[in-house]
Design an enzyme around this catalytic site. Structure first.
Site, short mmCIF file in Angstrom:
data_model
loop_
_atom_site.label_atom_id
_atom_site.label_comp_id
_atom_site.label_asym_id
_atom_site.label_seq_id
_atom_site.Cartn_x
_atom_site.Cartn_y
_atom_site.Cartn_z
N CYS A 105 49.43 0.10 21.07
CA CYS A 105 50.79 0.31 20.63
C CYS A 105 50.82 0.64 19.14
O CYS A 105 49.78 0.76 18.49
CB CYS A 105 51.62 -0.96 20.89
SG CYS A 105 51.57 -1.50 22.61
N ARG B 11 55.38 1.25 22.51
CA ARG B 11 54.50 0.69 23.52
C ARG B 11 53.77 1.74 24.35
O ARG B 11 54.39 2.71 24.80
CB ARG B 11 55.29 -0.21 24.48
CG ARG B 11 54.39 -0.97 25.46
CD ARG B 11 55.18 -1.84 26.38
NE ARG B 11 54.29 -2.65 27.22
CZ ARG B 11 54.60 -3.10 28.42
NH1 ARG B 11 55.78 -2.83 28.95
NH2 ARG B 11 53.73 -3.82 29.12
N LEU B 12 52.47 1.54 24.50
CA LEU B 12 51.67 2.22 25.52
C LEU B 12 51.39 1.17 26.59
O LEU B 12 50.66 0.21 26.35
CB LEU B 12 50.37 2.75 24.92
CG LEU B 12 49.39 3.40 25.90
CD1 LEU B 12 49.98 4.69 26.47
CD2 LEU B 12 48.06 3.69 25.22
N VAL C 296 49.81 -0.80 29.39
CA VAL C 296 48.49 -0.94 30.01
C VAL C 296 48.46 -2.12 30.97
O VAL C 296 47.96 -2.02 32.08
CB VAL C 296 47.40 -1.10 28.92
CG1 VAL C 296 46.05 -1.43 29.54
CG2 VAL C 296 47.30 0.17 28.09
N GLY D 133 47.15 -4.16 20.70
CA GLY D 133 45.78 -4.53 21.03
C GLY D 133 45.62 -5.06 22.43
O GLY D 133 46.50 -4.91 23.29
N ASP E 176 49.18 -9.88 28.02
CA ASP E 176 48.52 -10.71 27.02
C ASP E 176 49.38 -10.94 25.79
O ASP E 176 49.09 -11.83 24.98
CB ASP E 176 47.16 -10.12 26.63
CG ASP E 176 47.25 -8.71 26.09
OD1 ASP E 176 48.31 -8.07 26.24
OD2 ASP E 176 46.26 -8.23 25.52
N LEU F 275 33.75 7.57 28.52
CA LEU F 275 33.30 8.75 27.79
C LEU F 275 31.78 8.82 27.95
O LEU F 275 31.08 7.84 27.71
CB LEU F 275 33.69 8.66 26.32
CG LEU F 275 35.17 8.36 26.03
CD1 LEU F 275 35.45 8.46 24.53
CD2 LEU F 275 36.09 9.27 26.81
N VAL G 45 32.64 16.21 26.18
CA VAL G 45 33.22 17.27 25.37
C VAL G 45 32.13 18.20 24.84
O VAL G 45 31.02 17.77 24.51
CB VAL G 45 34.03 16.69 24.19
CG1 VAL G 45 33.12 15.94 23.21
CG2 VAL G 45 34.82 17.78 23.46
N GLY H 51 31.20 4.36 23.64
CA GLY H 51 29.97 3.75 23.13
C GLY H 51 29.92 3.63 21.62
O GLY H 51 28.84 3.41 21.06
#
Length: 614
Positions: A2, A50-51, A53, A78, A102, A263, A294, A378
Site C-alpha cells: 500500500c 490499498r493494494l 492482498v 507491508g 494482518d 520472477l 524479462v 531473488g
C-alpha cells in the site's frame, strides 16, 4: 502492499485540511490502486491507498480499534509473515478479531505491547499508529528497509509518507536541495546514504528504526541491528540451517488471497525460489506456479560477454522452465519503450535512479501485473552470501570507497568547478564511507581476511542492498505489483552474516554455502552456473538514443542541469570511445549508456519537480 501518508500538527483544526490530505493520499494511487481512505481527528490526519492482498473485503484502512477508553488508528504498508502466530497469542491474551488481515494483528500487537511490538514482527512494513491515550504517533520501518518511509519535521509539523511525492504536496515541505543533496545525487547516487532524503526538508526513517512524535517533540531510535557472533555450526549444519530458514521464509511469503508468481532469471537465486515454490505448491495442491522473465527485443544479436555479465540468461530460463514445468511468461521490451520510460521511472522514484535498469523493471512489472498481484524475487542473495564481483576482486576490495562505485573522480569531473567547490563531492563520499565502516560490529579476535570480509558484508547489507530494495519497491509498486524478497528475512541475514567467509566460499565458489544448501533442489548445471546480473540492453540504438538526449539537453539553454555540470567535459565524453564502455561506474550494470541516461533523469527531475538549489 500500500501507500501511507499523513501529518500531525498540534493546536490546529485539521478538519479544514481534508482536501490537502486527499491530494497527498491520491499521489500514492499507483501503490494502492484498489481502495482509498482518509481519517482526520485533531491533531492527526492519516491517508491510505490499498493494494488488496489479504482479506480484500475487510481490510480497509485507516483501521481503528478501541481498548477501554483509548482509541487507536493505523495506516500500514507491508506484510507480517508471522501474523498467524501473533494472532494466536493475542487471542490467548483476550483480543478479538473481526478480519483475516494482518493489519488488525499489527494494531492489536501495538495495543498489547506498545512500541516493543516491532521486536516480535517478521515481515516487511512501514506503518504509523495514532495512540489516543498517549497522544502520540508511533512510526516504524522493517529491519532491512524493504518498505520505504520518509518524514519531515519542519515548522513543528510531522509529515510522513511512503514516497517523497506525498510529502512534497504539503505546503510546509519544499522541493529544495542543498549541497548534501547534490552530493547524494552526483557522487553517491543512485544509492542514498541511509536516513538521507536528498531534499533538504526530508529525512528517511532508517531501516530497523522507529519514531515517536508527541507534544515534547520527535524521537527516533534503532530497535534492531546486525550483531557479530562466533559461528558455532560446522559446514553440514550451516548448509542445513540456511536451507531451513530459506524454505520457511519462502513458504510464509507465498501466503496470499490473490495470484502469486515467481520472477525467474535462470540464475541460482531466482531458480532456487521458483523450485521451492513449485515443491510447496505440489505438496499443498495449489496447482501450477507462474514464472516471468524479462529480456529485450533482439538483445541476443548484440550481446557481448564480459566479466561483469558473463552470459545470456535465455537458455538457462528455458532449462528451469522445462525442469519445473511452470506456466512461464517471456516478456520482451522494445528499446524505444525503455528510453521513453526513463522519465516515468524517475517520477515513480521521485529522484534520478538506475536509468534503464529502473525503467526496464518498471515495464516488466507492468506486464506481470496483467496476470498477478504478488511476485517472489531473488533480490539480496548476493549481498547476503557474497555474490558480487567486488567481494572477490582485490582492486575492488581495497578501493578505499564503496566498491560498487569505483569511479568517483570521473563523476566529480562532470560537475562545474563552482558546484564542485561548493559540495566537495570526493570529501563527502569519503566521509560517508568512513561513517559506514565505523558502524561495523567487529568480532573480538577476528583479523585479516575474515575481518575484511565482515566489513564488506556489512557495507553490502546496509548500503548497497537498500539501493536495490528501493528500486524494487518503487518500480513494482509504481505498477501496482507487490514484490516479496525472501532472502531479506532478518533471521537468514543475521545467521549468514556470521558464517565465516571460508565457509561462504565452500567449493571455491561465490555463494558456495548457498549452493551447498540447495543441493538436490536445483540441477547441478544451474546450481553451479556462474553469476549473471539482471539483464540490460546491449542494443547500440539505446546508447545512440540516450547520448542524443544528453546532447539535446546541452543545446537547450533552459535545461536546469546546465549550471551544475561541466558541459565541455560531457560533450567530450559523448564523442569518445568510453561512451560505449562496459566498465561500470555504479554496480554491475551502469556503464557508458547508463551515465547518459542518468544525466537525462537528473535534468528531468530538476525541471519536473521545480527543484530549488540553495
Amino acid at each position: 502492499m500500500c501507500g501511507i501518508t499523513g501529518f500531525i500538527q498540534w493546536n490546529r483544526d485539521l478538519t479544514q485540511e481534508s482536501e490537502l490530505l486527499v491530494r497527498m493520499t491520491d499521489s500514492l494511487s499507483n501503490r494502492g490502486p484498489d481502495a482509498s481512505g482518509t481519517w482526520i481527528s485533531n491533531p492527526c490526519a492519516f491517508g491510505h491507498r490499498r493494494l488488496s492482498v489479504m482479506d480484500p473485503e475487510n481490510g480497509a484502512q485507516p483501521m481503528h480499534a478501541l481498548q477501554g477508553d483509548t482509541s487507536y488508528t493505523v495506516v500500514y504498508n507491508g506484510e507480517l509473515y508471522n501474523a498467524p502466530e501473533l494472532k494466536k497469542e493475542l487471542l490467548q491474551r483476550g483480543h478479538h478479531f473481526r478480519t483475516q488481515c494482518d493489519t488488525e494483528v499489527l494494531l492489536a500487537s501495538y495495543i498489547e505491547w506498545g512500541p516493543a511490538c516491532v521486536d516480535r514482527f517478521n515481515g516487511i512494513f512501514a506503518f504509523a499508529i495514532w495512540d489516543g491515550g498517549r497522544e502520540q504517533v508511533f512510526i516504524a520501518r522493517d529491519r532491512l528497509g524493504v518498505k520505504p518511509l520518509f518524514y519531515s519535521n519542519a515548522k513543528n509539523i510531522l509529515v510522513f509518507g511512503s514516497e517523497p511525492k506525498a510529502l512534497l504536496i504539503h505546503p510546509d515541505v519544499e522541493a529544495v536541495v542543498g549541497p548534501e543533496g547534490l552530493a547524494e545525487v552526483f557522487i553517491v547516487g543512485p544509492a542514498r546514504t541511509p536516513g538521507h532524503g536528498v531534499y533538504s526538508s526530508l529525512n528517511e526513517l532508517k531501516p530497523a528504526h522507529a519514531l515517536i512524535y508527541n507534544r515534547n517533540g520527535i524521537k527516533t531510535y534503532a530497535y534492531w541491528k546486525l550483531e557479530s557472533q562466533h559461528h558455532e555450526h560446522n559446514l553440514e549444519e550451516t548448509a542445513a540451517e540456511v536451507r531451513s530458514l530459506l524454505q520457511d521464509t519462502l513458504e510464509r511469503q507465498l501466503a496470499s488471497d490473490v495470484p502469486v508468481c515467481s520472477l525467474l532469471s535462470g540464475g541460482l537465486d531466482s531458480s532456487a525460489l521458483s523450485a521451492l515454490a513449485v515443491d510447496y505448491y505440489n505438496r499443498t495442491g495449489q496447482g501450477q506456479v507462474s514464472t516471468y522473465s524479462v529480456d529485450y527485443v533482439d538483445n541476443a544479436k548484440h550481446f557481448q560477454a564480459h566479466s561483469f555479465q558473463p552470459g545470456a540468461d535465455g537458455p538457462w530460463i528455458k532449462r528451469m522452465v522445462d525442469e519445473l514445468k511452470t506456466d512461464h511468461h517471456w516478456i520482451e521490451i522494445e528499446n524505444g519503450e525503455l528510453v521513453h520510460a526513463l522519465t516515468q521511472a524517475m517520477l515513480v522514484r521521485d529522484l534520478p535512479g538506475m536509468a534503464d535498469v529502473d525503467s526496464s523493471l518498471y515495464l516488466f512489472c507492468k506486464e506481470i501485473k496483467k496476470g498477478a498481484t504478488v511476485a517472489i524475487s531473488g533480490e539480496a542473495a548476493d549481498e547476503v552470501f557474497g555474490g558480487y564481483p567486488w567481494f572477490h576482486r582485490e582492486e575492488m576490495l581495497n578501493s578505499g570507497t564503496f566498491p560498487w562505485s569505483v569511479a568517483p573522480d570521473m563523476r566529480a569531473g562532470l560537475l562545474s568547478p563552482d558546484i564542485r567547490e561548493w559540495i566537495k563531492p570526493l570529501e563527502y563520499l569519503a566521509d560517508r564511507y568512513s561513517d559506514a565502516v565505523a558502524e561495523v560490529p567487529l568480532l573480538d579476535g577476528e583479523t585479516g581476511k575474515a575481518a575484511q570480509m565482515r566489513v564488506m558484508s556489512y557495507l553490502n547489507i546496509t548500503r548497497f542492498m537498500p539501493t536495490l530494495l528501493d528500486r524494487k519497491d518503487r518500480m513494482s509498486m509504481g505498477a501496482g505489483l507487490e514484490v516479496r524478497v525472501p532472502y531479506c528475512d532478518h533471521r537468514l541475514i543475521q545467521y549468514a552474516f556470521n558464517v565465516p567467509w571460508e565457509m561462504k566460499m565452500t567449493g571455491g565458489r561465490e555463494k558456495g554455502i548457498l549452493r551447498k544448501a540447495l543441493e538436490g533442489v536445483l540441477p547441478d548445471d544451474v546450481l553451479y552456473r556462474k553469476k549473471s546480473p539482471y539483464p540490460k540492453t546491449h542494443n547500440p540504438q539505446y546508447l545512440a538514443a540516450v547520448k542524443q538526449q544528453v546532447l539535446d539537453i546541452l543545446d537547450d539553454a533552459s535545461s536546469p542541469i546546465l549550471p551544475l555540470i561541466d558541459k565541455a567535459q560531457i560533450r567530450k565524453l559523448a564523442s569518445s570511445s568510453d561512451a560505449s564502455s562496459n566498465l561500470p561506474w555504479f554496480g554491475q550494470l551502469m556503464s557508458g549508456p547508463q551515465l547518459f541516461a542518468y544525466l537525462t533523469q537528473i535534468n528531468s527531475w530538476l525541471r519536473t519537480y521545480k527543484v530549488a538549489i540553495r
